[in-house]
Motif scaffolding. Structure first.
Motif, mmCIF file in Angstrom:
data_model
loop_
_atom_site.group_PDB
_atom_site.id
_atom_site.type_symbol
_atom_site.label_atom_id
_atom_site.label_comp_id
_atom_site.label_asym_id
_atom_site.label_seq_id
_atom_site.Cartn_x
_atom_site.Cartn_y
_atom_site.Cartn_z
ATOM 1 N N CYS A 174 -0.380 8.164 3.790
ATOM 2 C CA CYS A 174 0.830 7.737 4.509
ATOM 3 C C CYS A 174 0.648 6.324 5.044
ATOM 4 C CB CYS A 174 1.141 8.685 5.668
ATOM 5 S SG CYS A 174 1.493 10.381 5.169
ATOM 6 N N CYS A 177 0.419 3.641 2.209
ATOM 7 C CA CYS A 177 1.711 3.430 1.558
ATOM 8 C C CYS A 177 2.669 2.669 2.480
ATOM 9 C CB CYS A 177 2.303 4.775 1.162
ATOM 10 S SG CYS A 177 3.779 4.607 0.180
ATOM 11 N N HIS A 178 2.737 3.091 3.712
ATOM 12 C CA HIS A 178 3.653 2.421 4.643
ATOM 13 C C HIS A 178 3.182 1.011 4.975
ATOM 14 C CE1 HIS A 178 6.765 5.401 5.420
ATOM 15 N NE2 HIS A 178 5.835 6.284 5.124
ATOM 16 N N SER A 179 1.882 0.758 4.925
ATOM 17 C CA SER A 179 1.374 -0.611 5.127
ATOM 18 C C SER A 179 1.850 -1.505 3.987
ATOM 19 C CB SER A 179 -0.156 -0.630 5.189
ATOM 20 O OG SER A 179 -0.591 0.085 6.314
ATOM 21 N N LYS A 180 1.778 -1.002 2.743
ATOM 22 C CA LYS A 180 2.238 -1.768 1.584
ATOM 23 C C LYS A 180 3.735 -2.045 1.705
ATOM 24 C CE LYS A 180 -1.125 0.171 -1.618
ATOM 25 N NZ LYS A 180 -1.317 1.150 -2.689
ATOM 26 N N GLN A 181 4.497 -1.046 2.112
ATOM 27 C CA GLN A 181 5.939 -1.232 2.275
ATOM 28 C C GLN A 181 6.233 -2.270 3.349
ATOM 29 O OE1 GLN A 181 7.258 2.855 2.969
ATOM 30 N NE2 GLN A 181 8.527 2.650 1.147
ATOM 31 N N HIS A 182 5.494 -2.201 4.442
ATOM 32 C CA HIS A 182 5.691 -3.136 5.551
ATOM 33 C C HIS A 182 5.403 -4.563 5.089
ATOM 34 C CE1 HIS A 182 6.095 -4.360 9.689
ATOM 35 N NE2 HIS A 182 4.920 -4.950 9.649
ATOM 36 N N GLU A 183 4.310 -4.752 4.357
ATOM 37 C CA GLU A 183 3.948 -6.086 3.848
ATOM 38 C C GLU A 183 5.008 -6.597 2.877
ATOM 39 O OE1 GLU A 183 1.542 -8.214 4.795
ATOM 40 O OE2 GLU A 183 1.190 -6.724 6.358
ATOM 41 N N ALA A 185 8.147 -5.800 2.796
ATOM 42 C CA ALA A 185 9.351 -6.124 3.565
ATOM 43 C C ALA A 185 9.204 -7.479 4.246
ATOM 44 C CB ALA A 185 9.620 -5.030 4.595
ATOM 45 N N LYS A 186 8.002 -7.788 4.766
ATOM 46 C CA LYS A 186 7.769 -9.083 5.413
ATOM 47 C C LYS A 186 7.910 -10.217 4.399
ATOM 48 C CE LYS A 186 3.923 -9.218 7.747
ATOM 49 N NZ LYS A 186 2.727 -9.048 8.604
#
Length: 201
Positions: A174, A177-183, A185-186
């Motif tokens: 989790c 995956c959410h770290s990759k999504q956050h990056e 998005a930035k």
């Protein structure tokens, strides 16, 4: 009094007819042949997937794990390629992309545009019911409209990597995956801020 007698006589006559009918059926059953020979059930000798694997040779021996041994709950027969991918058209051999393709929605944006997430997941949901998925892991409900099932699950593996993983490993997935999504998005936000012709610093 006469009507009561007539009703009683009609009732007795119906009972006698019913009894005679039941006795007649019992007599027919005792005179019928002892055993009717069973009809022969045709069993196909070649694989139901042979038409697919004749061309998709790299997929010839990939139905391992649960899907390879599963019974389709909709027809109570073994799972085949067409259960998930659909029936190809006659033009399929000419390269027409007319069957469902499953993708990892993180890396394959074109595939999720051609085959939207909801369509891909609806194929999975035709066998996998929401309640057991929800009970197995709450995240199924959260992700079902935002990610393809194949973003986390493999379709034909000998061992499904997501089944039975320890809780710490699940939490790490989790977070990763959410770290990759956050990056991502930035990066998108920074690119949107950059005016045409200027470089981001």
């Amino acid at each position: 009094m006469g009507d009561l007698t007539m009703d009683f006589l009609r009732l007795m006559l119906m009972a006698a007819m019913l009894l005679t009918s039941v006795q007649g059926q019992a007599a027919e059953q005792t005179t019928a042949p002892a055993a009717v020979p069973p009809t022969h059930e045709v069993e196909f000798l070649r694989s139901a997937d042979k038409a697919c694997t004749d061309c998709h040779k790299d997929q010839d021996d990939v139905m391992h794990g649960k899907h390879g041994k599963a019974t389709n709950p909709n027809n109570l027969k073994p799972v085949t390629c067409t259960n998930c991918h659909g029936q190809p058209s006659p033009k399929h051999r000419e390269g027409v992309k007319d069957v469902m393709r499953f993708s990892n929605s993180f890396s394959d944006k074109k595939s999720t545009e051609a085959y939207p997430i909801v369509e891909q997941n609806s194929v999975c949901m035709s066998c996998h019911e929401p309640k057991p998925l929800r009970e197995a892991l709450w995240a199924h409900d959260v992700h079902t409209t935002k990610l393809t099932c194949t973003s986390c699950h493999a379709l034909h593996p000998a061992k499904e990597p997501m089944v039975g993983i320890p809780e710490k490993s699940r939490i790490k997935l989790c977070v990763d995956c959410h770290s990759k999504q956050h990056e991502a998005a930035k990066v998108e936000a920074n690119q949107a801020k950059v005016a045409p012709g200027k470089e981001a610093s």
